[in-house]
Design a protein around this motif. Sequence first.
Motif, PDB file in Angstrom:
ATOM      1  N   LEU A   3     -22.867  23.696  14.257  1.00 37.82           N
ATOM      2  CA  LEU A   3     -23.696  24.932  14.335  1.00 37.82           C
ATOM      3  C   LEU A   3     -25.035  24.445  14.906  1.00 37.82           C
ATOM      4  N   ALA A   4     -25.535  23.308  14.461  1.00 38.59           N
ATOM      5  CA  ALA A   4     -26.842  22.565  15.273  1.00 38.59           C
ATOM      6  C   ALA A   4     -26.368  22.349  16.699  1.00 38.59           C
ATOM      7  N   LEU A   5     -25.300  21.915  17.029  1.00 39.68           N
ATOM      8  CA  LEU A   5     -24.821  21.672  18.535  1.00 39.68           C
ATOM      9  C   LEU A   5     -25.017  22.732  19.251  1.00 39.68           C
ATOM     10  N   GLU A   6     -24.340  24.009  18.951  1.00 38.41           N
ATOM     11  CA  GLU A   6     -24.463  25.117  19.429  1.00 38.41           C
ATOM     12  C   GLU A   6     -26.133  25.583  19.645  1.00 38.41           C
ATOM     13  N   LYS A   7     -26.762  25.437  18.760  1.00 35.60           N
ATOM     14  CA  LYS A   7     -28.205  25.965  18.842  1.00 35.60           C
ATOM     15  C   LYS A   7     -28.927  24.981  19.862  1.00 35.60           C
ATOM     16  N   VAL A   8     -28.785  23.842  20.074  1.00 35.84           N
ATOM     17  CA  VAL A   8     -29.446  22.761  20.895  1.00 35.84           C
ATOM     18  C   VAL A   8     -28.664  23.045  22.476  1.00 35.84           C
ATOM     19  N   LYS A   9     -27.394  23.698  22.462  1.00 37.86           N
ATOM     20  CA  LYS A   9     -26.865  23.753  23.984  1.00 37.86           C
ATOM     21  C   LYS A   9     -27.727  25.155  24.368  1.00 37.86           C
ATOM     22  N   VAL A  10     -28.116  26.139  23.384  1.00 36.43           N
ATOM     23  CA  VAL A  10     -28.623  27.440  23.895  1.00 36.43           C
ATOM     24  C   VAL A  10     -30.038  27.045  24.523  1.00 36.43           C
ATOM     25  N   GLU A  11     -30.782  26.309  23.719  1.00 35.84           N
ATOM     26  CA  GLU A  11     -32.113  25.827  23.836  1.00 35.84           C
ATOM     27  C   GLU A  11     -32.333  24.807  25.171  1.00 35.84           C
ATOM     28  N   GLN A  12     -31.309  23.583  25.270  1.00 35.48           N
ATOM     29  CA  GLN A  12     -31.591  22.805  25.988  1.00 35.48           C
ATOM     30  C   GLN A  12     -30.569  22.384  27.147  1.00 35.48           C
ATOM     31  N   GLY A  13     -29.508  23.468  27.213  1.00 39.33           N
ATOM     32  CA  GLY A  13     -28.548  23.287  28.053  1.00 39.33           C
ATOM     33  C   GLY A  13     -27.229  22.604  27.618  1.00 39.33           C
ATOM     34  N   GLU A  14     -26.216  22.427  28.447  1.00 33.21           N
ATOM     35  CA  GLU A  14     -25.060  21.668  27.815  1.00 33.21           C
ATOM     36  C   GLU A  14     -25.314  20.046  27.710  1.00 33.21           C
ATOM     37  N   VAL A  15     -24.444  19.621  26.711  1.00 27.25           N
ATOM     38  CA  VAL A  15     -24.605  18.226  26.447  1.00 27.25           C
ATOM     39  C   VAL A  15     -24.149  17.369  27.566  1.00 27.25           C
ATOM     40  N   PRO A  16     -25.226  16.569  28.002  1.00 23.21           N
ATOM     41  CA  PRO A  16     -25.437  15.748  29.154  1.00 23.21           C
ATOM     42  C   PRO A  16     -24.286  14.546  29.137  1.00 23.21           C
ATOM     43  N   ALA A  17     -23.690  14.079  28.091  1.00 20.16           N
ATOM     44  CA  ALA A  17     -22.981  12.856  28.309  1.00 20.16           C
ATOM     45  C   ALA A  17     -22.027  12.975  26.947  1.00 20.16           C
ATOM     46  N   PRO A  18     -21.039  12.422  26.960  1.00 17.62           N
ATOM     47  CA  PRO A  18     -19.905  12.099  25.694  1.00 17.62           C
ATOM     48  C   PRO A  18     -20.849  11.520  24.742  1.00 17.62           C
ATOM     49  N   PHE A  19     -20.583  11.831  23.579  1.00 22.44           N
ATOM     50  CA  PHE A  19     -21.283  11.298  22.231  1.00 22.44           C
ATOM     51  C   PHE A  19     -20.243  11.409  21.066  1.00 22.44           C
ATOM     52  N   ALA A  20     -20.825  10.579  20.107  1.00 19.22           N
ATOM     53  CA  ALA A  20     -19.879  10.798  18.818  1.00 19.22           C
ATOM     54  C   ALA A  20     -21.316  10.591  17.783  1.00 19.22           C
ATOM     55  N   PHE A  21     -21.007  11.696  16.757  1.00 19.36           N
ATOM     56  CA  PHE A  21     -22.093  11.811  15.597  1.00 19.36           C
ATOM     57  C   PHE A  21     -21.310  10.989  14.465  1.00 19.36           C
ATOM     58  N   PHE A  22     -22.002  10.406  13.885  1.00 18.98           N
ATOM     59  CA  PHE A  22     -21.287   9.508  12.990  1.00 18.98           C
ATOM     60  C   PHE A  22     -21.961   9.389  11.466  1.00 18.98           C
ATOM     61  N   LEU A  23     -21.128   9.361  10.397  1.00 17.87           N
ATOM     62  CA  LEU A  23     -21.902   9.107   9.109  1.00 17.87           C
ATOM     63  C   LEU A  23     -21.784   7.869   8.429  1.00 17.87           C
TER      64      LEU A  23
ATOM     65  N   GLY B  70     -24.399   7.332  28.288  1.00 22.46           N
ATOM     66  CA  GLY B  70     -25.009   7.928  29.076  1.00 22.46           C
ATOM     67  C   GLY B  70     -26.363   7.183  29.453  1.00 22.46           C
ATOM     68  N   SER B  71     -27.315   7.433  30.348  1.00 22.87           N
ATOM     69  CA  SER B  71     -28.342   6.884  30.558  1.00 22.87           C
ATOM     70  C   SER B  71     -29.745   7.248  29.533  1.00 22.87           C
ATOM     71  N   GLU B  72     -30.590   6.444  29.703  1.00 22.84           N
ATOM     72  CA  GLU B  72     -31.612   6.391  29.202  1.00 22.84           C
ATOM     73  C   GLU B  72     -32.336   7.862  29.073  1.00 22.84           C
ATOM     74  N   GLN B  73     -32.251   8.727  30.094  1.00 21.81           N
ATOM     75  CA  GLN B  73     -32.944   9.825  30.286  1.00 21.81           C
ATOM     76  C   GLN B  73     -32.090  10.867  29.305  1.00 21.81           C
ATOM     77  N   HIS B  74     -30.964  10.737  28.859  1.00 16.01           N
ATOM     78  CA  HIS B  74     -30.302  11.400  27.883  1.00 16.01           C
ATOM     79  C   HIS B  74     -30.846  11.385  26.527  1.00 16.01           C
ATOM     80  N   GLN B  75     -31.834  10.375  26.370  1.00 18.02           N
ATOM     81  CA  GLN B  75     -31.928   9.951  24.900  1.00 18.02           C
ATOM     82  C   GLN B  75     -32.838  11.162  24.194  1.00 18.02           C
ATOM     83  N   ALA B  76     -33.925  12.011  24.924  1.00 15.28           N
ATOM     84  CA  ALA B  76     -34.291  13.060  24.227  1.00 15.28           C
ATOM     85  C   ALA B  76     -33.486  14.019  23.844  1.00 15.28           C
ATOM     86  N   TYR B  77     -32.379  14.366  24.643  1.00 15.69           N
ATOM     87  CA  TYR B  77     -31.539  15.487  24.323  1.00 15.69           C
ATOM     88  C   TYR B  77     -30.962  15.195  23.061  1.00 15.69           C
TER      89      TYR B  77
END
Length: 320
Positions: A37-57, A80-87
């Motif tokens: 749900l958090a991912l969907e909200k951020v996509k709406v506000e910030q656009g598509e995910v800019p790079a492959p990622f892993a969310f880990f516990l 991805g690159s440093e510019q993706h950090q903020a997203y």
Amino acid sequence: MSYEDIRKWREQQIHLQMDHEQLNDFHDDLMLKTVQLALEKVKVEQGEVPAPFAFFLMGSAGRREQSIWSDQDHGIIFNGSEQHQAYFQKLGAEIVDGLEIVGYERCEGKVMASESRWTKSIEDWKRQVSDWLDEESWQSLRHFSTFFDSRVLLGEGKLLEDVKQVTFSYIQSHPEIMNRLVDNVGFIQKGVGVFGQLLPQQSGKRTGQINIKTTALFPYVNALRLLVLCNHIMKAPTLVRFAALKEKYSFLSEYHRLFESLLAFKFQFTKDATEYEEVHYIPLKKLSKKDKQELKEYMKKGAELFQQAKNTIEKECSKW
């Protein structure tokens, strides 16, 4: 669906979980729904995910040892690159907010994906892990151990594997680090006194209660983490670590059974806790004579296991 809907579902269902395994499956479901749900909200506000990622516990969630209440321990790796950090930090912050609404307290130590220390590119993560091990301070090795008890909940599992691989390469070329890692977790809080009596808290609001996490669980958890590091095994849940190592170390079989029994014991005595603080403590007055004997045995055997793991590491892993 909203975070509030997920919270209501949690409240309706969590007390229906019948044992430790079911409870941890339920936590995984809850957290996954919240993160999606958090991912969907951020996509709406910030656009598509800019790079492959892993969310880990990490922590008890990474090891599948959560109680009825749990705090948050998690991070993000992105390729991805440093510019993706903020997203990804925005995504981390949204996840923290969502999980808090659902019922997971924020981590006091800020081990959360909203923090730059725990959300990084894969290259920065590899550097971070090496730096922690290079530094060899109490705090940096504590951060490292926290990180190593990790598993991916959502995203690309390979990213976490690649970072953990750096750990094994480091240990291969700096075997002496294993002794430092042993020392870092070598202090075991005594739960039993010289006369064989249980040692509860002596002051504060937990007076008369025993901390089952530090006195009973941690020696098993720390011993198994050290052994998988020595054997280059990436798995995080302690029970899975036991299963992966049992063939090589036959002495683990008895401790494996004991640890399963300890998790069931903890579940039984903490399943009615009403807040996060409560889940690590058991009031001694709740325990029968038989329960007390059982708890003492878990503590005694945990200390014994830690010593066996320490001896194994000195023999096999700290001087390749």
